[in-house]
Design a protein around this motif. Structure first.
Motif, PDB file in Angstrom:
ATOM      1  N   TYR A  55      94.583  50.242 -34.865  1.00 19.25           N
ATOM      2  CA  TYR A  55      95.297  51.507 -35.529  1.00 19.25           C
ATOM      3  C   TYR A  55      95.463  50.023 -37.043  1.00 19.25           C
ATOM      4  N   ARG A  75      86.868  50.591 -31.230  1.00 18.94           N
ATOM      5  CA  ARG A  75      87.739  51.448 -31.689  1.00 18.94           C
ATOM      6  C   ARG A  75      88.511  51.450 -32.584  1.00 18.94           C
ATOM      7  N   THR A  77      91.945  52.803 -35.264  1.00 23.93           N
ATOM      8  CA  THR A  77      91.479  54.191 -36.787  1.00 23.93           C
ATOM      9  C   THR A  77      92.553  54.126 -37.748  1.00 23.93           C
ATOM     10  N   GLU A  90      86.702  57.441 -44.705  1.00 25.77           N
ATOM     11  CA  GLU A  90      84.942  58.214 -44.721  1.00 25.77           C
ATOM     12  C   GLU A  90      84.745  58.158 -44.980  1.00 25.77           C
ATOM     13  N   LYS A  94      81.310  55.944 -42.622  1.00 25.59           N
ATOM     14  CA  LYS A  94      79.879  56.289 -42.593  1.00 25.59           C
ATOM     15  C   LYS A  94      78.960  56.111 -43.251  1.00 25.59           C
ATOM     16  N   SER A  99      80.664  54.790 -38.105  1.00 21.76           N
ATOM     17  CA  SER A  99      81.538  56.675 -37.914  1.00 21.76           C
ATOM     18  C   SER A  99      81.540  57.346 -36.888  1.00 21.76           C
ATOM     19  N   LYS A 100      80.355  56.520 -36.234  1.00 23.30           N
ATOM     20  CA  LYS A 100      80.952  56.978 -33.913  1.00 23.30           C
ATOM     21  C   LYS A 100      82.066  56.192 -34.123  1.00 23.30           C
ATOM     22  N   VAL A 102      84.757  54.796 -35.622  1.00 20.63           N
ATOM     23  CA  VAL A 102      85.909  54.689 -36.306  1.00 20.63           C
ATOM     24  C   VAL A 102      86.394  56.275 -37.127  1.00 20.63           C
ATOM     25  N   GLU A 103      87.288  56.371 -36.747  1.00 25.26           N
ATOM     26  CA  GLU A 103      88.513  57.644 -37.776  1.00 25.26           C
ATOM     27  C   GLU A 103      89.763  57.366 -38.695  1.00 25.26           C
ATOM     28  N   PHE A 104      89.474  58.306 -39.479  1.00 22.67           N
ATOM     29  CA  PHE A 104      91.146  57.679 -40.065  1.00 22.67           C
ATOM     30  C   PHE A 104      91.287  59.310 -40.451  1.00 22.67           C
ATOM     31  N   ARG A 105      93.243  59.705 -40.419  1.00 19.91           N
ATOM     32  CA  ARG A 105      93.443  60.303 -40.480  1.00 19.91           C
ATOM     33  C   ARG A 105      95.008  60.587 -41.692  1.00 19.91           C
TER      34      ARG A 105
END
Length: 177
Positions: A55, A75, A77, A90, A94, A99-100, A102-105
């Motif tokens: 994270y 993984r 985030t 994001e 990409k 993108s599969k 990594v996530e951004f919030r």
């Protein structure tokens, strides 16, 4: 002259008190990107390994989570309060083809859930680091590694401190409970 100096002192003191009472989660924090060579050094210092979950708190354009996913296949985030930076991150993920992984919030760091982290990276203001420390200690599992770019965590001494490219990196491990 003495009256002016006294007035300026009182004004500065009242501004300092107002800042101390302010909810840090709503403060506009200036985004300063971590140089790519420092990103690589942060990931090395963290000792990233297969199965880690990273994270990045205050993730900006997403360069640390993206680099972790690309280099180590883990993984990752990113959490940032700025919606535009989250959108940019994001897009960057990409374009990097991760993108599969990594996530951004868009979230407030002090309300965000990142308990599943095994590695936390950050480049925040010193006072934010110190304010965030109790949340890190309370919510992260013992053994979770933390790497900070440029700023320490007050009186919590780092286990490692490195100087690279004119930058300082700090490393801690969440202690056993």
């Amino acid at each position: 002259m003495r009256r002016i100096a006294c007035t300026l002192f009182l004004l500065a003191a009242s501004l300092g008190a107002a800042q101390a009472q302010q909810n840090w989660s709503t403060v506009d924090v200036v985004y300063v990107p971590t140089p790519y060579d420092v990103v690589d050094e942060m990931l090395r210092l963290a000792g990233i390994r297969k199965g880690d979950v990273l994270y990045d708190l205050g993730s900006g354009d997403g360069r640390i989570p993206i680099a972790a996913a690309k280099q180590f296949g883990i993984r990752a985030t990113g959490i940032d309060i700025d919606a535009e930076l989250v959108r940019q991150a994001e897009d960057n993920a990409k374009n990097a083809g991760v993108s599969k992984l990594v996530e951004f919030r868009q979230e407030d760091l002090f309300k965000a859930d990142f308990r599943d982290a095994t590695v936390v990276t950050l480049y925040l203001q010193p006072l934010l680091n110190v304010k965030l420390r109790p949340k890190l200690w309370a919510e992260l599992k013992p053994g979770t590694r933390i790497v900070s770019h440029q700023f320490d965590m007050g009186d919590w001494p780092p286990e490692k401190k490195l100087e690279r490219s004119g930058r300082t990196l700090y490393f801690w491990t969440i202690p056993p409970r």
